[in-house]
Each structure stands twice: as C-alpha cells, then as structure tokens.
Design an enzyme around this catalytic site. Structure first.
Site, short mmCIF file in Angstrom:
data_model
loop_
_atom_site.label_atom_id
_atom_site.label_comp_id
_atom_site.label_asym_id
_atom_site.label_seq_id
_atom_site.Cartn_x
_atom_site.Cartn_y
_atom_site.Cartn_z
CD GLU A 44 -1.87 -4.05 5.42
OE1 GLU A 44 -1.73 -2.86 5.70
OE2 GLU A 44 -1.69 -4.50 4.25
CE LYS A 126 1.21 -0.72 5.38
NZ LYS A 126 -0.19 -0.67 4.89
CB CYS A 162 1.20 -4.00 3.09
SG CYS A 162 0.42 -3.85 1.46
#
Length: 584
Positions: A44, A126, A162
């Site tokens: 990430e 994300k 994540c």
C-alpha cells in the site's frame, strides 16, 4: 487448473522519497522477473511511503505521485519488464468527486495501479477508510467505488487495499460475486503486539468469505512512531495457510498457485456495497503446465518478547536512518531503562554509533556508577563520565532550591548537558522514559524527557524488565556477552535524586501499577470498572489522578516506537485542559 506465479514484495519505503521508492520497485521487479513471476505486487502506497498524513492535502505532492507512477510504468518497460503486470500503491486523486464541505481538499485517494506495457492500465482506490487508532483516512481520502478484477493467464484476480479486508463487506464479498480465483490485498498495517495472530485469523476468515485463495501483502520498516512488521500471508479458500513471510525482514515471497479458471461469461455491473466491477483482461489463455513449483515457504514465528524487541529495534533504526541521523547519545544512569535503551541502540545502529554519558550527582550510588560503566564494557559503546555536582552546587548557591525543585534541577542539568553534547558532536539524544513513568508523570520536563526519540516510550516498566531479561538470555544462548548488567535488572528502581530514594516511595509496585494503567490507558476502563476488577479503590483514585494530571507532560515528550494498541500519541488524544476526573 491454471497456474500463476505470484510475487509479493515485502519492502520498506520512505515517505516522500518518490525517486528512491520507485528505484526500489524497479529493483525488486527485476528480482521477481528473474524468478519467473507472472504477477508482481508491492505494498500500500509503496511509491509515496505510508502514511503520508497531511502531504495528501498538498496538490503538489499528489501530482508528483501521479507523475512518478506514469514514469515508473515507462521505466519498467524500458528495463524489459513491460509484459509483467505490476501492482503498486500510490497517492492519487478522484476525477469524479465534487468539492464539498466535509471532504478533503483536492479529493485525494489512497490508490493502487496495475502497470503493464509501459502504461498505467488500471487504477482503483481504497474502499473502506479506517478512522480509528492512528488512522485518519477520512481526513485525507475519498473512498473508491469499484471492484477491480485483473485477468492474468486465464485467472481473475480481485484487488483490494488493507482496510478492505479488515472491515466486513465491500470488496471481500464482491470478490466472490465477481467470481475471482485470487483476492490480492496490498497493505501497510502497523505493528501491534499480538497482531500477527489477529492478522492470520483475519486472512483465513476473508479467504473463506471470498471463496478464493487470498494473498495479504504487508509492508515492513518504520515511519516516525509506526513500525511495519511484514508477515505477509497467503491462504487457500478453505483457510489453509499456503505461505507466510518472515517478520521484520525485507524480501520477496514467490510462489506458484493452482487457481480456478476465469469464467467465460464473467459477471459485470454493480455488486456488494454498490461496488462496480471494473475488469481488465491482460491475458486470457492459461499458461502451459510447468514442473518447477515454488511454495513460498512458512517462516518461523518470533516469540512474544523477541517480536516486541525486534519492533523496537526496527523503529529506532528506521527513525535514525530515514531522518539522516548516524549516531545517538544516551544518559546512562546504571538503571534498567537507560540500559535497555542502550542495548536497543547498539542492536539498531551498531555500538560504534552509540555514545553513553554517565552524569553522577552526590546522590548517585557507587553501584549505579559501576553498572553504567559495566554496560559500556559489555556492549562496546563509547562511554564517558561527566559529574554534574559542580554545576548543581553553582545553581543551588544562586537559587537555594529545596524539595522537588532541587530534585528536578539535577535531571534538568543532565538534559542540558546531553543537548549541549548533541549540538557539539552531532548525535541525537534518546529519551529513556517508559510508558509507566509517562503515564503518571514520573519524569522531569526538560530533564529526562529531552531527546529526539523515545525507543521504550510505549513499553510499561514490567515490560522493560522482561525485555532486558530476554535480551540477556538470547545473548547467552548465542554464546555472546549479555549486554545488560544483572545488577541493573535486580536492584530496586530509583531516580537517585535524594538519599535512599526508590520509585516505590512515590509509586505503587510496578506490576500493580502497570495492571491499572493497562486498563485505564490501553482499554479506556473507568475507575469503577478497575475497582470492580479487584484493585484497591484508594490506589486506583491516586493512580488515575496522576495520569490525568500528566497530560501536558506527555504532549512534550519526543516520539517513540508504538508497540501497543494504544500508545501515547495519535492513539490517545485527550485534552490537556480537562476537568473530568474518573476519580471524582
């Protein structure tokens, strides 16, 4: 079943150093290509470093990240890796989000891209944005609304970032709806004690929910107070662990996966949580079967004390290296805190870059002076002694201080001396305070709190003793000299600012104190809950009052490595001016 050789690069990058990070991505991609990888992944925000914090709100930095990504794609093709798909995290901005109140300026996004053929061929942001603990991602980013699916050699690979795995819903069930054969998540999840067990169970659960093999790629290294421990994991659809990477170690996990073939009629449109499937086909045909199978391996787990010690070493090393510091300076009292801090520093930077100074006063015991010198002998750090008694006497003649003011003067003289040497010789000072002392304010502002970094800031006193014993035991098992003098571990802790002083003159026994602090600080329990757990009401009231009254001190303490779920820093943000008291 189709085969796919997946390469997970568990690497360390630096916030803001786009050129260096891009170079690392090229170097590791070369390594992956030499291993015959078919799909390469990086953590990430690997291109920008993580977390970028308020840099996300600077349009200049966002544009620099976007430009660096395009340049990286071209560079990979120039190096001969154009046909190898590379997944990399970076900082982007939303082209669709409309400016409005409550949304971060410029609509930045925590994003990832697939690089292929010299171009950026797929981007996504994300979806779930964490807003707890050290995370402020609602402050910085706008969420993504797609379910990216990459078809590589006849396998559909769903992509996530994540928190998309840490929260229920979103891309995990969407991966199942999209018929993915592999769910690949890139992460920069900070280390916390015992989080490796939580992480493993999470990935196993999500693999079963997604109905496919799930790969969890993690970052390693350190950034300010955060440490990233790696521990990348690949789990089969039934929850069986396929591969697991080492903790606190940079490297690449390359493994062959047998995965289900992509559907000839893949699902499109809107799926779970309103996510729109965004498909990219790079190669339809499965690879011919090959014999040489790479399994990725399963790295041994560190035991609890070694894990925490490793985190503290990595955190200090990263802070020094990434900020351009080569050497550190520590005030050595002969006590356990400065001894453990010195051992950590020697392991992180090498003893040749660690400088210790004993600064005895008239209250310093002979055994403390000897313990400081013995620590230096055992570790090989540079050591000198500078008595503070002449300076102390001069101050006392001018000011005539008594009581606490007299005690604190000694600590502040030591702090001034350390900072003078720091300025003169170019070392950074390490503050040796532990979490127990910081919690109750048992430290002197501008004295033992001076420094650029506090390596054991998030470690309770009982943990300090435990790690010191572990470090000595580990050294003995390797046939080395234990670095910490036994007397520093066994003698009663004391600040030695008045005759025959010991910490228990002012504080409860540390096992009791730390148990109360763990409940109040780490778990936000109130006074009634703590008393109900069996602690003495008067002691609880006294302890909580000390904690509440020390907030202004903690705000002025230097940063230090976070190892708990709630350290003193971004995790715990109480007002300084605050008349609420749990103790009444």
């Amino acid at each position: 079943m189709p085969q796919l050789r997946l390469a997970l690069n568990q690497i360390d990058t630096s916030v803001g150093d786009l050129a260096h990070n891009a170079e690392a991505i090229v170097r590791w991609t070369r390594h992956c290509a030499e291993q015959g990888a078919h799909l390469v992944a990086f953590p990430e925000m690997a291109l920008t470093g993580y977390p970028v914090e308020d840099l996300a709100l600077r349009s200049s930095f966002v544009e620099a990240s976007r430009t660096a990504l395009v340049e990286l794609a071209a560079r990979l093709a120039e190096e001969g890796f154009g046909q190898l798909p590379v997944l990399v995290g970076y900082l982007d901005r939303s082209e669709a989000a409309q400016p409005r109140y409550g949304q971060p300026a410029g609509s930045p996004q925590n994003a990832a891209a697939v690089l292929h053929g010299g171009r950026v061929v797929l981007t996504f942001a994300k979806h779930h944005l964490p807003n707890y603990g050290v995370f402020d991602e609602f402050r910085y980013f706008v969420p993504g609304d797609t379910m990216p699916v990459l078809r590589v050699h006849g396998v559909d690979v769903a992509l996530a970032i994540c928190e998309d795995l840490w929260q229920d819903g979103g891309r995990v069930p969407a991966a199942r709806s999209a018929g993915a054969g592999l769910l690949l998540s890139i992460n920069a999840s900070p280390y916390e004690r015992d989080k490796d067990d939580t992480r493993l169970e999470l990935v196993r659960k999500r693999a079963q929910e997604a109905g496919c093999t799930t790969a969890y790629l993690a970052m390693i290294g350190g950034q300010d107070e955060l440490v990233f421990d790696g521990d990348s994991i690949v789990v089969a659809a039934d929850g069986e662990v396929v591969a697991r990477a080492p903790q606190f170690s940079e490297g690449c996990v390359v493994l062959d996966l047998d995965l289900p073939a992509a559907s000839p009629e893949p699902r499109t449109g809107i799926v779970d949580d309103g996510l729109r499937i965004d498909r990219l086909v790079l190669s339809e045909d499965p690879l011919p079967a090959y014999e040489a199978e790479l399994t990725g391996g399963y790295a041994d787990r560190l035991d609890d004390d070694e894990e925490v010690y490793s985190a503290l070493v990595v955190g200090l090393r990263a802070y020094a290296a990434k900020n351009g510091f080569r050497s550190v300076l520590i005030g050595l009292s002969g006590g356990i805190d400065s001894a453990l801090t010195a051992a950590l520093a020697c392991d992180a930077l090498g003893a040749q870059n660690v400088y210790g100074v004993a600064m005895p006063s008239k209250y310093s015991s002979e055994h403390s002076k000897g313990d400081a010198a013995e620590l230096a002998r055992r570790t090989g750090l540079d050591f000198r002694t500078i008595p503070i008694e002449p300076m102390f006497d001069t101050y006392m003649e001018s000011l005539g201080l008594t009581g606490l003011a007299e005690e604190n003067l000694q600590s502040r003289l030591r702090g001034t001396l350390l900072m003078a040497l720091s300025n003169q010789e170019g070392h950074i000072v390490l503050a040796p305070g532990n979490k127990s002392e910081l919690a109750v304010g048992y430290s002197t502002l501008y004295g033992d709190s001076v420094g650029a970094y506090g390596p054991i800031k998030d470690l309770y006193k009982t943990g300090v003793f435990r790690l010191a014993e572990w470090r000595n035991r580990a050294a003995a098992e390797r046939g080395q000299t234990p670095p910490i003098p036994e007397n520093s571990i066994t003698k009663p802790p004391s600040a030695e600012l008045r005759p025959d002083q010991v910490d228990t003159d002012s504080l409860p026994d540390y096992p009791v104190l730390d148990a109360i602090l763990d409940r109040y600080v780490d778990h936000d329990q109130g006074a009634d809950e703590i008393v109900a757990a069996g602690f003495d009401p008067e002691l609880v009231t006294k302890t909580l009052r000390m904690v509440d009254g020390a907030e202004y001190k903690r705000r002025q303490y230097p940063p230090g490595t976070k190892i708990s779920a709630k350290g003193f820093g971004k995790d715990r943000r109480l007002p300084i001016t605050n008349r609420w008291r749990e103790s009444g």
